[in-house]
Design a protein around this motif. Structure first.
Motif, short mmCIF file in Angstrom:
data_model
loop_
_atom_site.label_atom_id
_atom_site.label_comp_id
_atom_site.label_asym_id
_atom_site.label_seq_id
_atom_site.Cartn_x
_atom_site.Cartn_y
_atom_site.Cartn_z
N GLU A 1 0.92 -1.10 -0.01
CA GLU A 1 -0.01 -0.05 0.04
C GLU A 1 0.86 1.31 0.04
O GLU A 1 0.27 2.48 -0.07
N ASN A 2 2.24 0.88 0.28
CA ASN A 2 3.16 2.12 0.45
C ASN A 2 3.80 2.41 -0.93
O ASN A 2 4.76 1.80 -1.19
N ASN A 3 3.51 3.60 -1.42
CA ASN A 3 4.33 4.01 -2.94
C ASN A 3 5.77 3.91 -2.69
O ASN A 3 6.36 3.61 -3.56
N GLN A 4 6.30 4.63 -1.55
CA GLN A 4 7.74 4.77 -1.28
C GLN A 4 8.54 3.19 -1.43
O GLN A 4 9.43 3.21 -1.78
N GLU A 5 7.72 2.15 -0.69
CA GLU A 5 8.31 0.85 -1.06
C GLU A 5 8.55 0.55 -2.29
O GLU A 5 9.42 -0.25 -2.46
N ILE A 6 7.78 0.82 -2.94
CA ILE A 6 7.87 0.28 -4.53
C ILE A 6 9.07 0.96 -4.83
O ILE A 6 9.80 0.08 -5.66
N VAL A 7 9.26 2.05 -4.49
CA VAL A 7 10.47 2.98 -5.12
C VAL A 7 11.57 2.15 -4.64
O VAL A 7 12.71 2.23 -5.23
N ASN A 8 11.67 1.95 -3.23
CA ASN A 8 12.82 1.39 -2.66
C ASN A 8 13.10 0.15 -3.03
O ASN A 8 14.46 -0.22 -2.90
N GLN A 9 12.15 -0.66 -3.40
CA GLN A 9 12.41 -1.82 -3.91
C GLN A 9 12.77 -2.27 -5.33
O GLN A 9 13.32 -3.22 -5.65
N ALA A 10 12.25 -1.27 -6.32
CA ALA A 10 12.64 -1.46 -7.81
C ALA A 10 13.47 -0.49 -8.31
O ALA A 10 13.66 0.49 -7.67
N ASP A 11 14.31 -0.87 -9.48
CA ASP A 11 15.19 -0.01 -10.23
C ASP A 11 14.03 0.65 -11.19
O ASP A 11 14.18 1.98 -11.58
N ILE A 12 13.29 0.13 -11.86
CA ILE A 12 12.37 0.66 -12.97
C ILE A 12 11.13 0.62 -12.33
O ILE A 12 10.33 -0.38 -11.91
N ILE A 13 10.81 2.13 -12.36
CA ILE A 13 9.45 2.37 -11.78
C ILE A 13 8.21 3.09 -12.90
O ILE A 13 8.69 3.89 -13.75
N PHE A 14 7.32 2.08 -13.18
CA PHE A 14 6.27 2.63 -13.82
C PHE A 14 5.30 3.40 -13.24
O PHE A 14 4.95 2.93 -12.08
#
Ligand SMILES: NC(=O)c1ccc[n+]([C@@H]2O[C@H](COP(=O)([O-])OP(=O)(O)OC[C@H]3O[C@@H](n4cnc5c(N)ncnc54)[C@H](OP(=O)(O)O)[C@@H]3O)[C@@H](O)[C@H]2O)c1
Ligand SMILES: *[C@@H]1O[C@H](CO)[C@@H](O)[C@H](O)[C@H]1NC(C)=O
Ligand SMILES: *[C@@H]1O[C@H](CO)[C@@H](O)[C@H](O)[C@H]1NC(C)=O
Ligand SMILES: *[C@@H]1O[C@H](CO)[C@@H](O)[C@H](O)[C@H]1NC(C)=O
Ligand SMILES: *[C@@H]1O[C@H](CO)[C@@H](O)[C@H](O)[C@H]1NC(C)=O
Ligand SMILES: *[C@@H]1O[C@H](CO)[C@@H](O)[C@H](O)[C@H]1NC(C)=O
Ligand SMILES: *[C@@H]1O[C@H](CO)[C@@H](O)[C@H](O)[C@H]1NC(C)=O
Ligand SMILES: *[C@@H]1O[C@H](CO)[C@@H](O)[C@H](O)[C@H]1NC(C)=O
Length: 312
Positions: free
Chosen positions: A80-93
């Motif tokens: 549910e946390n957008n920042q976690e998506i950024v923290n875990q991935a290199d390529i962000i859609f």
């Protein structure tokens, strides 16, 4: 040559991708990526990890069911946390609606040395994306595609902020450019056309946005057939129209045809988006009713010898 080797490494070792927003287009791209990943082919991009927004829970759950129980050849997470998506991935859609893009990007902290941003948001330009994300323009891209990318059909449009084939980071190491990397990813998903300028991308977008009126035209053809025949079934009418436009993947044997395919194609359009506007504008200006409907009526009258096709 260096580029080729680096790309081969990335393709084999896998990419880590994240999706901010999990609507129609996010789930289509994610599905297309996994389809490529599952192909037994070295030239195809492998996935190391994928993390997606929990938002639109029915869609994210569907992806979870499809990918998580998969052969677990890559790690899959929902958050549910957008920042976690950024923290875990290199390529962000970035796959949220145009009205949401600015606030979503402003609230996130990207790592300029690490992240590549690919925005699907049709109306936010590269300069704004770089500004909101605080990423260098050379690591920001805009992509346009249709949900058919899930099946590797259709073609993606891509415009990257950076133009060079390679770039140097602080250590002087040669890095694969955004453009070279993304081109190889999307080439393994049905192909892509890369535009050098946003001006050219904007022109190409008109073609994709006017798929809206095309689906409207097809639906109008089907509805007209149903209104003007006595025994034609909706299945046959739908197949006739779909196959005629050679969407032979969707039109299948009688039993398999989704007779609401045209409604689905229209519903898949982004709410408030450009395709939806193109179809609405086409209808308001009379395209479907005053032009298409009338022309079909005139033609059938000529075929039946009732008139010579003149408008009375
Ligand atoms: N559909 C297409 O064929 C198509 C084609 C090309 C480009 N695009 C572009 O792709 C973008 C998305 O379109 P779409 O059709 O996929 O729309 P959509 O189905 O409405 O998806 C938007 C997604 O963003 C989520 N979201 C909203 N606010 C968020 C936030 N603050 N943090 C995380 N997620 C958030 C929504 O979640 P909730 O449902 O929970 O609000 C939803 O999952 C648009 O900018 C559109 O221009 C779409
Ligand atoms: C899992 O692996 C098997 C055998 O390698 C393959 O047939 C199957 O399609 C894979 N599952 C998915 C969802 O790709
Ligand atoms: C772009 O991102 C890559 C990592 O993906 C990084 O190595 C590079 O330094 C970035 N380029 C610029 C100009 O910031
Ligand atoms: C970028 O954002 C800043 C505020 O963070 C603003 O002052 C500036 O005008 C913006 N530049 C562009 C080109 O949008
Ligand atoms: C982006 O990166 C390029 C190449 O490394 C550099 O010349 C440029 O100044 C950077 N732009 C910003 C806004 O940091
Ligand atoms: C990229 O290169 C083309 C010519 O190859 C040029 O017209 C264009 O302005 C360049 N774009 C950027 C963002 O530098
Ligand atoms: C669709 O048409 C192509 C080219 O004619 C053919 O190769 C393919 O098998 C067809 N697919 C279906 C599902 O009929
Ligand atoms: C075109 O569609 C937009 C969005 O639905 C609407 O605001 C606008 O009034 C329409 N214009 C015409 C001429 O149909």
């Amino acid at each position: 040559m260096d580029d080729d080797n680096s790309i081969n490494d990335v393709m084999k070792n896998g990419i880590s991708v994240g999706f901010i927003g999990c609507g129609t287009i996010a789930s289509s791209i994610a599905t297309g990526l996994v389809l490529a990943h599952n192909k037994e082919n070295d030239r195809v991009t492998k996935i190391k990890s994928m993390i997606i927004s929990k938002r639109s829970e029915s869609k994210s759950n569907e992806l979870k069911e499809k990918f998580d129980n998969d052969n677990s050849s890559f790690s899959f997470d929902i958050t549910e946390n957008n920042q976690e998506i950024v923290n875990q991935a290199d390529i962000i859609f970035l796959t949220v609606l145009p009205t949401q893009a600015k606030d979503v990007l402003n609230s996130l902290k990207f790592d300029p040395k690490r992240h590549i941003l690919i925005s699907l948001v049709s109306t936010t330009n590269l300069e704004q994306l770089a500004n909101y994300s605080k990423l260098n323009l050379s690591n920001v891209s805009k992509m346009i595609c249709l949900p058919s990318i899930a099946r590797h059909e259709g073609i993606a449009l891509l415009c990257c902020g950076g133009n060079d084939s390679t770039s140097n980071d602080d250590t002087g190491d040669k890095k694969i450019s955004n453009k070279v990397l993304l081109k190889s990813i999307f080439n393994s998903m049905g192909g892509c056309v890369v535009l050098d300028t946003e001006y050219d991308l904007e022109a190409c977008m008109v073609t994709t946005c006017t798929m809206g009126p095309l689906y409207g035209t097809m639906k109008k053809q089907r509805d007209w057939l149903l209104d003007n025949t006595n025994g034609l079934t909706k299945t046959d009418a739908t197949n006739l129209v779909l196959k005629q436009f050679q969407d032979n993947d969707s039109a299948d044997t009688e039993d398999n045809t989704d007779i609401d395919m045209l409604e689905h194609l229209i519903n898949e359009q982004t709410p408030g988006g450009l395709n939806e506007q193109a179809l609405k504008n086409y209808s308001i200006l009379g395209g479907l009713h005053n032009i298409q409907q009338k022309v079909m009526d005139l033609i059938v009258n000529r075929i039946r010898g009732i008139s010579n096709g003149e408008i009375k």
